[in-house]
Design a protein around this motif. Sequence first.
Motif, PDB file in Angstrom:
ATOM      1  N   ILE A  19      39.697  43.171  31.152  1.00  0.00           N
ATOM      2  CA  ILE A  19      39.190  43.458  32.496  1.00  0.00           C
ATOM      3  C   ILE A  19      38.389  42.260  32.966  1.00  0.00           C
ATOM      4  N   ARG A  20      38.583  41.882  34.213  1.00  0.00           N
ATOM      5  CA  ARG A  20      37.762  40.816  34.794  1.00  0.00           C
ATOM      6  C   ARG A  20      36.844  41.414  35.852  1.00  0.00           C
ATOM      7  N   VAL A  21      35.548  41.109  35.733  1.00  0.00           N
ATOM      8  CA  VAL A  21      34.578  41.562  36.732  1.00  0.00           C
ATOM      9  C   VAL A  21      33.964  40.321  37.393  1.00  0.00           C
ATOM     10  N   LEU A  22      34.059  40.251  38.704  1.00  0.00           N
ATOM     11  CA  LEU A  22      33.481  39.143  39.466  1.00  0.00           C
ATOM     12  C   LEU A  22      32.205  39.635  40.135  1.00  0.00           C
ATOM     13  N   VAL A  23      31.113  38.908  39.921  1.00  0.00           N
ATOM     14  CA  VAL A  23      29.818  39.283  40.495  1.00  0.00           C
ATOM     15  C   VAL A  23      29.356  38.154  41.408  1.00  0.00           C
ATOM     16  N   SER A  24      29.024  38.488  42.639  1.00  0.00           N
ATOM     17  CA  SER A  24      28.535  37.439  43.545  1.00  0.00           C
ATOM     18  C   SER A  24      27.424  38.006  44.425  1.00  0.00           C
ATOM     19  N   PHE A  25      26.650  37.109  45.002  1.00  0.00           N
ATOM     20  CA  PHE A  25      25.583  37.546  45.899  1.00  0.00           C
ATOM     21  C   PHE A  25      26.184  38.232  47.122  1.00  0.00           C
ATOM     22  N   VAL A  57      31.496  35.447  36.392  1.00  0.00           N
ATOM     23  CA  VAL A  57      32.688  36.205  36.024  1.00  0.00           C
ATOM     24  C   VAL A  57      32.548  36.676  34.578  1.00  0.00           C
ATOM     25  N   PHE A  58      32.899  37.915  34.337  1.00  0.00           N
ATOM     26  CA  PHE A  58      32.878  38.486  32.991  1.00  0.00           C
ATOM     27  C   PHE A  58      34.285  38.908  32.622  1.00  0.00           C
ATOM     28  N   ALA A 107      29.071  47.588  35.451  1.00  0.00           N
ATOM     29  CA  ALA A 107      28.761  46.514  36.400  1.00  0.00           C
ATOM     30  C   ALA A 107      27.395  46.762  37.050  1.00  0.00           C
ATOM     31  N   ASP A 108      27.162  47.996  37.465  1.00  0.00           N
ATOM     32  CA  ASP A 108      25.894  48.327  38.128  1.00  0.00           C
ATOM     33  C   ASP A 108      24.704  48.264  37.184  1.00  0.00           C
ATOM     34  N   LYS A 109      24.924  48.653  35.916  1.00  0.00           N
ATOM     35  CA  LYS A 109      23.797  48.723  34.975  1.00  0.00           C
ATOM     36  C   LYS A 109      23.482  47.398  34.318  1.00  0.00           C
ATOM     37  N   VAL A 110      24.517  46.613  34.003  1.00  0.00           N
ATOM     38  CA  VAL A 110      24.306  45.441  33.145  1.00  0.00           C
ATOM     39  C   VAL A 110      24.766  44.126  33.780  1.00  0.00           C
ATOM     40  N   LEU A 111      25.945  44.130  34.392  1.00  0.00           N
ATOM     41  CA  LEU A 111      26.531  42.846  34.798  1.00  0.00           C
ATOM     42  C   LEU A 111      25.954  42.330  36.116  1.00  0.00           C
ATOM     43  N   VAL A 122      25.470  40.024  26.411  1.00  0.00           N
ATOM     44  CA  VAL A 122      25.931  41.112  27.281  1.00  0.00           C
ATOM     45  C   VAL A 122      26.638  42.173  26.439  1.00  0.00           C
ATOM     46  N   LYS A 123      27.482  41.728  25.495  1.00  0.00           N
ATOM     47  CA  LYS A 123      28.183  42.684  24.635  1.00  0.00           C
ATOM     48  C   LYS A 123      27.175  43.532  23.861  1.00  0.00           C
ATOM     49  N   ASN A 124      26.155  42.898  23.301  1.00  0.00           N
ATOM     50  CA  ASN A 124      25.143  43.636  22.542  1.00  0.00           C
ATOM     51  C   ASN A 124      24.398  44.633  23.426  1.00  0.00           C
ATOM     52  N   ALA A 125      24.101  44.223  24.656  1.00  0.00           N
ATOM     53  CA  ALA A 125      23.420  45.131  25.586  1.00  0.00           C
ATOM     54  C   ALA A 125      24.294  46.346  25.871  1.00  0.00           C
ATOM     55  N   LEU A 126      25.589  46.104  26.075  1.00  0.00           N
ATOM     56  CA  LEU A 126      26.504  47.222  26.359  1.00  0.00           C
ATOM     57  C   LEU A 126      26.592  48.171  25.173  1.00  0.00           C
ATOM     58  N   HIS A 127      26.649  47.606  23.955  1.00  0.00           N
ATOM     59  CA  HIS A 127      26.713  48.467  22.763  1.00  0.00           C
ATOM     60  C   HIS A 127      25.447  49.298  22.625  1.00  0.00           C
TER      61      HIS A 127
END
Lengths: 80, 80
Positions: A3-9, A41-42, A62-66, B21-26
């Motif tokens: 999965i690719r997650v794109l995060v931007s302002f 990008v993750f 995405a909302d909690k961590v990324l 990030v992986k550790n945070a998710l776990h």
Amino acid sequence: MKIRVLVSFKESVLDPQGQTVKNALHSLGYDFVKDVRQGKVFELEIDDLPREQLEVKIPEIADKVLANPIIEKFEWEILE
Amino acid sequence: MKIRVLVSFKESVLDPQGQTVKNALHSLGYDFVKDVRQGKVFELEIDDLPREQLEVKIPEIADKVLANPIIEKFEWEILE
């Protein structure tokens, strides 16, 4: 699966990193570049999950961590 | 037109941010996430250029400014 997650302002948020990159490009003569926005990008390698679970879990992550939902937005896609 | 450039570490390069990030998710119980790699994304707003010029200029910009070619790789696409 991947999965690719794109995060931007968000559009309303200033992006000083992007501005700096734009200025660097102009100083090197790349004047055709009008604007630069920088984001993160993750790429997540995950266990196979059905689509409906992905649609809950990925936005949750995405909302909690990324991303910081106050100032950032995200989009995601399945790569494989 | 709008160009997206994705920059990420080469496979052989350790990615401590992705690990964190992986550790945070776990620690939050998202154990279905097996691996995380973090990279950068740049969205460039540019003057319209023909495809053949893009194919020279965008990799040039990526190699000189957006990525460190020793440890990073990039890919790019036309968004609009």
